[in-house]
Structures are given as structure tokens and as C-alpha cells.
Design an enzyme around this catalytic site. Sequence first.
Site, PDB file in Angstrom:
ATOM      1  N   SER A  57      -4.095   3.317  -6.710  1.00 19.67           N
ATOM      2  CA  SER A  57      -4.495   4.724  -6.772  1.00 19.67           C
ATOM      3  C   SER A  57      -5.313   4.946  -8.025  1.00 19.67           C
ATOM      4  O   SER A  57      -6.363   4.330  -8.186  1.00 19.67           O
ATOM      5  CB  SER A  57      -3.248   5.614  -6.734  1.00 19.67           C
ATOM      6  OG  SER A  57      -3.620   6.978  -6.740  1.00 19.67           O
TER       7      SER A  57
ATOM      8  N   HIS B 243      -6.053   5.360  -2.859  1.00 21.46           N
ATOM      9  CA  HIS B 243      -5.990   6.794  -2.630  1.00 21.46           C
ATOM     10  C   HIS B 243      -7.334   7.430  -2.971  1.00 21.46           C
ATOM     11  O   HIS B 243      -7.824   7.285  -4.099  1.00 21.46           O
ATOM     12  CB  HIS B 243      -4.914   7.431  -3.506  1.00 21.46           C
ATOM     13  CG  HIS B 243      -3.523   7.071  -3.120  1.00 21.46           C
ATOM     14  ND1 HIS B 243      -2.429   7.350  -3.906  1.00 21.46           N
ATOM     15  CD2 HIS B 243      -3.035   6.443  -2.015  1.00 21.46           C
ATOM     16  CE1 HIS B 243      -1.329   6.917  -3.310  1.00 21.46           C
ATOM     17  NE2 HIS B 243      -1.677   6.360  -2.171  1.00 21.46           N
TER      18      HIS B 243
ATOM     19  N   ASP C 217       3.916   5.758  -4.155  1.00 21.07           N
ATOM     20  CA  ASP C 217       3.472   5.212  -2.875  1.00 21.07           C
ATOM     21  C   ASP C 217       3.375   3.687  -3.009  1.00 21.07           C
ATOM     22  O   ASP C 217       2.948   3.172  -4.037  1.00 21.07           O
ATOM     23  CB  ASP C 217       2.111   5.794  -2.490  1.00 21.07           C
ATOM     24  CG  ASP C 217       1.689   5.431  -1.071  1.00 21.07           C
ATOM     25  OD1 ASP C 217       2.577   5.123  -0.258  1.00 21.07           O
ATOM     26  OD2 ASP C 217       0.482   5.464  -0.794  1.00 21.07           O
TER      27      ASP C 217
END
Length: 334
Positions: free
Chosen positions: A13, A40, A134
Site C-alpha cells: 500500500s 492499494h 490488509d
Amino acid sequence: MKENNHIVVVGTSAGGMKALIALVEQLPKNFPAPLLIVQHISSDATGEALLSELNKIGKLICVHAKQGEQIKAGHIYLAPSDNHLMIEENGSVLITKGAQENRSRPAIDPLFRSAATSFGSRTIGILLTGYLDDGTSGLIAIQRCGGICIVQDPADADYPDMPKNALNQMKPDYCVPIAEMGGILSVLISEKPKKQTPIPEDIIKEVKIAKRVLSDLPAVNSLGEQVPFNCPGCGGVLWKMNEGSDLRYRCHTGHAYTAAALLAEQTMKIEETMWTALRMFEERKNLLTTMAQDQKGAVAQSANERAKMSQVHIDRIRAILLSNDNSSATDSPV
């Protein structure tokens, strides 16, 4: 893909572009496995910047993954924006607009779980820099299916939250700086995969839900127990997942959250609601103030008092909104 070939799945991310460039630079041109990557990104981003940078390295072919294409060794497949990237058992790409997981689409966990169920012990999962958590449950799924898990050393990560959260929930096979990952991957993909163990049924069900193949109450009921708060994504009932030491939640339409992601989403929804309430109280005060100016006697006095009370509510809401709540931090797309 041949039966003994490995697949490498990577999740990142914030700080991901720098980390991915550093990883891909270490891989040889004849790297004998495909890499599937989820970073992301916001729904309105194209992802072209990362694609361009990885292709500049000039070793592996990097493309945005397309529905139905067969993955090939020596190729990098990036998740397109606003879509989950998953992999089928036959080695073909699945692109889906399924519900967000951990407030993200694309999300890391759906890719990791699908790779784990499709390739089992041939799966190598890598989790890099990023906010929140995540990727942790996806890594656990890979491990439970016999695959190999690699986590970036948090001290080496620009944003250490994702690696730290993974280390808090599991023991990966490797926790190393990015500079060491290329050599580890070269060794791992040259070795024969471990004997395949049965794929756990709960992981299979989660993959089916993410693929939108399975989305019904009995399926989610079998994964956990209902909790007394609702899904902030759709307003439906949430279930607390039974498997794993980490707190995770799902609704039957497919939204999924870690506890940290759920708290962050709830905080955002509360903030949105309070800004709306602040605007409505200000409009109410303005109306009452106008009434107090235009009317006389008891009507004017009542309107003026109610306007003052509205100002009290405005001050209280504004104080809450301006307070420093660290839990409102979000995972900004990078």
C-alpha cells in the site's frame, strides 16, 4: 502453468511503488514464475505510473491484468484500479467488482486467498509496506494451505503498519529487508514444492464469496457468529470470523474487515454524520435568528432562545470534530 511451477503474489500500500521497484530490480529476466501484485490505489487512479516504472526496469514484462488471460512466468500482473485481482485454479486471471475488503478494492487478501486455494504449496506470498492490516489474513491463508510467506522487515518499510500487523498475528517463513527478497525467491522457486495439504473449507468459502460465486446467509453463518453492529459498507449484518487469532468480520454481500479497518470505517462514517449534523444545526440557527429579527414579542423571544440552544449544539459538535482522534487515520492510496 506446469504442475510444479510456483506463483508469487505481492501486496502493498503506502510506499509501495518504491518497494516494488526495489523488489523487481533483483529478479532475473528469466524469472520462472509469474508475479501478481495488488497495490492499494484510489478508484479514480489508472495505475499507469507504477506500470511505467516497473517496465522501465526492463527485465520482466509488466501489464495490467485482464479478465481470463493465462498467467505466464516472467510476467508481472498488476491489479487494475477499483477491481479485485484473483486467480483461478487453471491459472487464468479473474477481475471482479466484488465488495471492498478492508476498505479497499483492489484488496490484498482476496488475491492471497485465491492463490492459496488454487496453487496451495506452490504459492509464495509477500507483504510489503503499508498502513493498517490488509494482507495479514491472506498470508495466514497461504500458510494454512502449505505456501511460503515473506514479510518485509518493519524497520525496512517506509510505512511499517502492514508488516507489523502480520508479525503480530503469525510467524512468516521469512521477515527480511527487501534487498534480501530477490535471493530468497530465486532459491524458493528452484526447490520442489512441499507436499500439498488439504485446503481448509473456510478459506474456500471466503474465496467463493469474493468471486461472487457464493453470497448467502448459510455460507457466512458457517464461517462465524453474528455481532451486534452492522456493516458500514452496506448496512447489513456482520459476522465475526471464527478462524484465526485476528479479529475479522464479514457481511453476506462480501464486505470484509479486520478489526482495525472496521474501526477506521466506523470512525469515518461517524465523522461524515457529524459534519451533516453540524450543517443542519447551523442552518437551523440561521433560520431561527432570521425569525427572531423579523418577528416580535413572544415569537421573537422563543426563536432567539432556540437559536442560542442550537449554537450550544454547534459548539459541542465542532469540539468533537476538532478533537485529535488517532483512530481516524486512514490508509491513503499511494
